[in-house]
Design a protein around this motif. Sequence first.
Motif, mmCIF file in Angstrom:
data_model
loop_
_atom_site.group_PDB
_atom_site.id
_atom_site.type_symbol
_atom_site.label_atom_id
_atom_site.label_comp_id
_atom_site.label_asym_id
_atom_site.label_seq_id
_atom_site.Cartn_x
_atom_site.Cartn_y
_atom_site.Cartn_z
ATOM 1 N N GLY A 91 29.358 13.826 -60.542
ATOM 2 C CA GLY A 91 28.679 14.459 -61.680
ATOM 3 C C GLY A 91 28.299 15.883 -61.339
ATOM 4 N N ILE A 139 22.884 23.782 -53.868
ATOM 5 C CA ILE A 139 23.305 22.541 -53.207
ATOM 6 C C ILE A 139 22.121 21.579 -53.033
ATOM 7 N N VAL A 166 27.717 19.696 -60.710
ATOM 8 C CA VAL A 166 28.616 20.824 -60.484
ATOM 9 C C VAL A 166 29.988 20.330 -59.990
ATOM 10 N N ASP A 167 29.991 19.247 -59.265
ATOM 11 C CA ASP A 167 31.227 18.640 -58.777
ATOM 12 C C ASP A 167 32.143 18.255 -59.952
ATOM 13 N N HIS A 177 22.246 27.103 -62.879
ATOM 14 C CA HIS A 177 22.706 26.622 -64.172
ATOM 15 C C HIS A 177 21.775 27.046 -65.304
ATOM 16 N N ALA A 187 29.109 21.502 -54.527
ATOM 17 C CA ALA A 187 28.157 20.526 -53.981
ATOM 18 C C ALA A 187 28.777 19.146 -54.179
ATOM 19 N N THR A 241 20.113 20.216 -54.999
ATOM 20 C CA THR A 241 18.909 20.269 -55.846
ATOM 21 C C THR A 241 19.054 19.536 -57.179
ATOM 22 N N GLY A 242 20.228 18.942 -57.406
ATOM 23 C CA GLY A 242 20.433 18.167 -58.630
ATOM 24 C C GLY A 242 20.188 16.685 -58.359
ATOM 25 N N VAL A 243 21.249 15.913 -58.474
ATOM 26 C CA VAL A 243 21.174 14.459 -58.254
ATOM 27 C C VAL A 243 20.624 14.132 -56.860
ATOM 28 N N GLY A 293 24.341 31.019 -64.663
ATOM 29 C CA GLY A 293 25.658 30.901 -65.276
ATOM 30 C C GLY A 293 26.372 29.643 -64.843
ATOM 31 N N ASP A 294 27.667 29.638 -65.112
ATOM 32 C CA ASP A 294 28.520 28.478 -64.816
ATOM 33 C C ASP A 294 29.451 28.867 -63.664
ATOM 34 N N ILE A 295 29.344 28.178 -62.564
ATOM 35 C CA ILE A 295 30.108 28.549 -61.366
ATOM 36 C C ILE A 295 31.617 28.460 -61.601
ATOM 37 N N PRO A 346 26.398 27.227 -55.557
ATOM 38 C CA PRO A 346 25.453 26.570 -56.468
ATOM 39 C C PRO A 346 24.224 26.170 -55.650
ATOM 40 N N ALA A 348 31.977 19.355 -62.997
ATOM 41 C CA ALA A 348 32.353 20.564 -63.743
ATOM 42 C C ALA A 348 33.530 21.273 -63.076
ATOM 43 N N ILE A 388 24.313 31.113 -57.763
ATOM 44 C CA ILE A 388 24.350 30.939 -59.213
ATOM 45 C C ILE A 388 23.564 29.696 -59.611
#
Length: 172
Positions: free
Chosen positions: A30, A121, A32-33, A158, A21, A123-125, A8-10, A119, A35, A156
């Motif tokens: 960018g 943490i 989750v930050d 994405h 994060a 694991t994205g950018v 979902g969307d945090i 989220p 968002a 959670i």
Amino acid sequence: MPIHIKAGDITKEKACAIVNAANRSLMGGGGVDGAIHRAGGPAILAACKEVRRTQYPDGLPTGEAVATTAGNLPAQYVIHTVGPIWGRCGDRCDELLANAYRNSLKVAVELGCDSVVFPAISTGVYGFPADRAAKIAYKTVKDFLKSHPDMDVTFIFHSDRSRKVFEKATAH
Ligand code: ADP
């Protein structure tokens, strides 16, 4: 033990605290930050600027955590933490990621929160391998909950795909 795993969307979560994060600057970014700042409105950035001015003039160190208002979000607080950047954390990557989770939980306890949503943490950018991050996140939270059994923690993701990666890595 109250650990929940969902996709979902945090920014939609109604928990006492959601974790961001963030990056060291605390000035947004960018993923989750971005968002969280977009959905929460300018009060979050204003509070982050105040944190920089009063507590962390050089930025929030990796693995540390600090809370602000959640602005217009349904949560009460945003706990900002900075995960390690994969490839730049040397042999401390695992330890720093665990610190980010543990210190966020400590801040949540200080706030009197009984529910926290994380989220994935780093694991994205920041490029931390998702399955390795999952094992660290899950173990760190599980260990923390032994001494805080009333805390309700949600992980959670994405996408359903990343939720499944987490579930596989932690054998859920
Ligand atoms: P980092 O810089 O720490 O790697 P990112 O924001 O790039 O942080 O990514 C962390 C994780 O958060 C990624 O798995 C990404 O898919 C996920 N994510 C991005 N937006 C959201 C959101 N609105 N809700 C929940 N998770 C999100």
